[in-house]
Motif scaffolding. Sequence first.
Motif, PDB file in Angstrom:
ATOM      1  N   VAL A 155       0.841  -1.193   0.000  1.00 23.52           N
ATOM      2  CA  VAL A 155       0.000   0.000   0.000  1.00 23.52           C
ATOM      3  C   VAL A 155       0.876   1.242   0.000  1.00 23.52           C
ATOM      4  CG1 VAL A 155      -1.776   1.290   1.257  1.00 23.52           C
ATOM      5  CG2 VAL A 155      -1.811  -1.215   1.293  1.00 23.52           C
ATOM      6  N   LEU A 156       0.594   2.165  -0.911  1.00 20.29           N
ATOM      7  CA  LEU A 156       1.230   3.483  -0.894  1.00 20.29           C
ATOM      8  C   LEU A 156       0.242   4.466  -0.291  1.00 20.29           C
ATOM      9  CD1 LEU A 156       2.882   3.669  -4.435  1.00 20.29           C
ATOM     10  CD2 LEU A 156       3.812   2.740  -2.299  1.00 20.29           C
ATOM     11  N   SER A 157       0.678   5.158   0.745  1.00 21.90           N
ATOM     12  CA  SER A 157      -0.196   6.071   1.477  1.00 21.90           C
ATOM     13  C   SER A 157       0.237   7.516   1.242  1.00 21.90           C
ATOM     14  CB  SER A 157      -0.142   5.746   2.974  1.00 21.90           C
ATOM     15  OG  SER A 157      -0.785   6.751   3.736  1.00 21.90           O
ATOM     16  N   PHE A 158      -0.622   8.262   0.560  1.00 25.57           N
ATOM     17  CA  PHE A 158      -0.446   9.711   0.406  1.00 25.57           C
ATOM     18  C   PHE A 158      -1.513  10.367   1.299  1.00 25.57           C
ATOM     19  CE2 PHE A 158       1.045   7.784  -3.502  1.00 25.57           C
ATOM     20  CZ  PHE A 158       2.189   8.495  -3.834  1.00 25.57           C
ATOM     21  N   THR A 159      -1.357  10.246   2.599  1.00 25.62           N
ATOM     22  CA  THR A 159      -2.428  10.653   3.503  1.00 25.62           C
ATOM     23  C   THR A 159      -1.926  11.588   4.597  1.00 25.62           C
ATOM     24  OG1 THR A 159      -2.139   8.785   5.024  1.00 25.62           O
ATOM     25  CG2 THR A 159      -3.588   8.432   3.118  1.00 25.62           C
ATOM     26  N   HIS A 160      -2.870  12.335   5.142  1.00 29.00           N
ATOM     27  CA  HIS A 160      -2.579  13.228   6.258  1.00 29.00           C
ATOM     28  C   HIS A 160      -3.862  13.464   7.040  1.00 29.00           C
ATOM     29  CE1 HIS A 160      -3.445  16.925   3.426  1.00 29.00           C
ATOM     30  NE2 HIS A 160      -4.219  15.898   3.182  1.00 29.00           N
ATOM     31  N   TYR A 161      -3.771  14.239   8.120  1.00 26.37           N
ATOM     32  CA  TYR A 161      -4.891  14.453   9.054  1.00 26.37           C
ATOM     33  C   TYR A 161      -5.298  13.120   9.681  1.00 26.37           C
ATOM     34  CZ  TYR A 161      -4.982  19.047   6.821  1.00 26.37           C
ATOM     35  OH  TYR A 161      -4.635  20.279   6.325  1.00 26.37           O
ATOM     36  N   LEU A 162      -6.589  12.736   9.668  1.00 35.78           N
ATOM     37  CA  LEU A 162      -7.034  11.521  10.356  1.00 35.78           C
ATOM     38  C   LEU A 162      -7.695  10.514   9.420  1.00 35.78           C
ATOM     39  CD1 LEU A 162      -7.400   9.890  12.941  1.00 35.78           C
ATOM     40  CD2 LEU A 162      -9.530  11.147  13.354  1.00 35.78           C
ATOM     41  N   GLN A 163      -8.574  10.975   8.539  1.00 37.98           N
ATOM     42  CA  GLN A 163      -9.323  10.050   7.689  1.00 37.98           C
ATOM     43  C   GLN A 163      -8.399   9.095   6.933  1.00 37.98           C
ATOM     44  OE1 GLN A 163     -11.228  12.016   4.429  1.00 37.98           O
ATOM     45  NE2 GLN A 163     -12.651  10.346   3.994  1.00 37.98           N
ATOM     46  N   GLY A 164      -7.398   9.641   6.256  1.00 39.41           N
ATOM     47  CA  GLY A 164      -6.491   8.813   5.479  1.00 39.41           C
ATOM     48  C   GLY A 164      -5.573   7.959   6.328  1.00 39.41           C
ATOM     49  N   PRO A 165      -4.842   8.546   7.284  1.00 38.18           N
ATOM     50  CA  PRO A 165      -3.971   7.727   8.127  1.00 38.18           C
ATOM     51  C   PRO A 165      -4.700   6.612   8.863  1.00 38.18           C
ATOM     52  CG  PRO A 165      -3.326  10.022   8.310  1.00 38.18           C
ATOM     53  CD  PRO A 165      -4.602   9.996   7.492  1.00 38.18           C
ATOM     54  N   SER A 166      -5.919   6.876   9.316  1.00 41.36           N
ATOM     55  CA  SER A 166      -6.664   5.828  10.011  1.00 41.36           C
ATOM     56  C   SER A 166      -7.029   4.687   9.065  1.00 41.36           C
ATOM     57  CB  SER A 166      -7.926   6.416  10.644  1.00 41.36           C
ATOM     58  OG  SER A 166      -8.580   5.468  11.438  1.00 41.36           O
ATOM     59  N   ALA A 167      -7.388   5.031   7.826  1.00 42.33           N
ATOM     60  CA  ALA A 167      -7.740   3.989   6.846  1.00 42.33           C
ATOM     61  C   ALA A 167      -6.545   3.085   6.557  1.00 42.33           C
ATOM     62  CB  ALA A 167      -8.243   4.631   5.554  1.00 42.33           C
ATOM     63  N   LEU A 210      -1.416   8.062  17.215  1.00 38.96           N
ATOM     64  CA  LEU A 210      -2.634   7.268  17.335  1.00 38.96           C
ATOM     65  C   LEU A 210      -3.063   6.621  16.018  1.00 38.96           C
ATOM     66  CD1 LEU A 210      -5.322   8.999  16.090  1.00 38.96           C
ATOM     67  CD2 LEU A 210      -4.823  10.392  18.081  1.00 38.96           C
ATOM     68  N   ALA A 211      -2.525   7.076  14.891  1.00 41.17           N
ATOM     69  CA  ALA A 211      -2.893   6.477  13.604  1.00 41.17           C
ATOM     70  C   ALA A 211      -1.677   6.291  12.704  1.00 41.17           C
ATOM     71  CB  ALA A 211      -3.944   7.331  12.896  1.00 41.17           C
ATOM     72  N   GLY A 212      -0.524   6.032  13.322  1.00 39.64           N
ATOM     73  CA  GLY A 212       0.694   5.909  12.534  1.00 39.64           C
ATOM     74  C   GLY A 212       1.392   4.566  12.621  1.00 39.64           C
ATOM     75  N   ARG A 213       0.780   3.606  13.308  1.00 33.80           N
ATOM     76  CA  ARG A 213       1.463   2.332  13.502  1.00 33.80           C
ATOM     77  C   ARG A 213       1.393   1.466  12.247  1.00 33.80           C
ATOM     78  NH1 ARG A 213      -3.213   1.347  17.044  1.00 33.80           N
ATOM     79  NH2 ARG A 213      -4.674  -0.057  15.984  1.00 33.80           N
ATOM     80  N   ASN A 214       2.257   0.434  12.244  1.00 29.45           N
ATOM     81  CA  ASN A 214       2.284  -0.581  11.191  1.00 29.45           C
ATOM     82  C   ASN A 214       2.438   0.032   9.794  1.00 29.45           C
ATOM     83  OD1 ASN A 214       2.100  -2.667  13.056  1.00 29.45           O
ATOM     84  ND2 ASN A 214      -0.137  -2.637  13.040  1.00 29.45           N
ATOM     85  N   GLN A 215       3.350   1.015   9.713  1.00 33.12           N
ATOM     86  CA  GLN A 215       3.635   1.701   8.460  1.00 33.12           C
ATOM     87  C   GLN A 215       5.137   1.994   8.396  1.00 33.12           C
ATOM     88  OE1 GLN A 215       0.881   5.155   8.080  1.00 33.12           O
ATOM     89  NE2 GLN A 215      -0.340   4.092   9.626  1.00 33.12           N
ATOM     90  N   ARG A 216       5.625   2.208   7.165  1.00 33.02           N
ATOM     91  CA  ARG A 216       6.993   2.680   6.956  1.00 33.02           C
ATOM     92  C   ARG A 216       6.942   4.101   6.416  1.00 33.02           C
ATOM     93  NH1 ARG A 216      10.455  -1.332   3.452  1.00 33.02           N
ATOM     94  NH2 ARG A 216       8.576  -1.646   2.199  1.00 33.02           N
ATOM     95  N   SER A 217       7.926   4.907   6.778  1.00 34.76           N
ATOM     96  CA  SER A 217       7.946   6.306   6.362  1.00 34.76           C
ATOM     97  C   SER A 217       9.001   6.552   5.289  1.00 34.76           C
ATOM     98  CB  SER A 217       8.232   7.222   7.558  1.00 34.76           C
ATOM     99  OG  SER A 217       8.453   8.559   7.117  1.00 34.76           O
ATOM    100  N   LEU A 218       8.542   7.126   4.171  1.00 34.99           N
ATOM    101  CA  LEU A 218       9.422   7.571   3.097  1.00 34.99           C
ATOM    102  C   LEU A 218       9.231   9.079   2.952  1.00 34.99           C
ATOM    103  CD1 LEU A 218      11.230   7.303   0.571  1.00 34.99           C
ATOM    104  CD2 LEU A 218       9.179   6.634  -0.716  1.00 34.99           C
TER     105      LEU A 218
END
Length: 395
Positions: free
Chosen positions: A7-19, A60-68
């Motif tokens: 999964v590539l995540s281009f997200t910010h705030y809460l809706q996207g990061p939580s998804a 609170l919505a940043g776990r189980n992800q890698r940061s690029l």
Amino acid sequence: MLEDVKVLSFTHYLQGPSAVQILGDLGADVIKIERPEGAYERHWSGGESFVGGESMFYLLAGRNQRSLALDVRSEEGKKIVWDLIERADVIVENFRPGVMERLGLGYEAASAVNPGIVYCSLTGYGSEGPYRDKPGQDLLIQALSGLAMQSGRADTPPTPVGSAVVDQHAAVWGALGVLAALHRRRTSGEGGKVDSNLFSAALDLQIEPLNYHLNGTDLYDRSASGISSRFHQAPYGVFATFDEWVCLSLNDMKTMGAVFDDAEMAEWTKDDQFRRREDVNSRIAQHLRTKSLAHWKTVFDERGVWYAPVNDYDAIEDDPQVAHNGSVLSFEHPRAGKVRVLAHPVKYDGQTPGINRIPPSLGEHTAEILRDLGRTEAEIDQLIDGKIVRTNSRA
């Protein structure tokens, strides 16, 4: 369960990061692509909640992800993104409609390169339509959708829910849409576009009263006595006891009359509970104010009354069912120390998904991801020196 999904995540705030956190909890390899200065949620937190300098809004919505950490507007940055898109299964983004297209990273472009891509856009109102360019934010949507008009007493303003329920509901629908599209891809081989938006999610939260309205039912006015919906019979709401608060829901009048030793109340019918609901609620409120919550809990338990104490968050922390369900989990963070967050709310074969990766620091996995793409150490150093990417070791 999703360990083979990238999964590539281009997200910010809460809706996207939580998804994407939901997908990450289920085992997906989520790469959070964020600007070199970091996503918004790293720099803001509700209640000014920073632990060891780390934003709780991010944790609170940043776990189980890698940061690029990457400048996607640069040509070199875009090359890296396209390398990732070619290998990805899912893209999730929650920018305003048109932003990803202006970056050259919209659905049409991505699917042309990777026909199997599942592309999920999380927006305020939808990717198209008359409201597409309006600011989409939880509180604003609660007002616009009618949700705020369902709560509060007759003599108070419409009352929004005191939590970002619309953000979270839209996030869950987005994650569900991704899973459905991935399932379809198993047989068709084709990806597709998933759209989840705050406005539709807010309407969905009102599935009961709104559907009543759509089919000709006149909802009651907001209650003067504190009935907590515009369609239920009394008693239904929060009441003051002598010392604390208690919530009552869907109890019959025979039971209530026996509880309060009120013969007249015991004769009231279900029709009375609807047609005289303010009288019913007010009468019950008078009885409840005379004795303590501890007294009423004992009586209610004996009589099988549907009730609940009105907990604050201190009580929630000590609640035995919260502990039994494993609703709170903790992890050790190198700067914040011990951090406690809400767990994934669903169990699978009796187990709750845990934390495989704590919320990463900005650019923590930049070099790792670039190596996965075949970049050499010299090329990675050049990208860092050119400020195309950022790593936490060379911030």
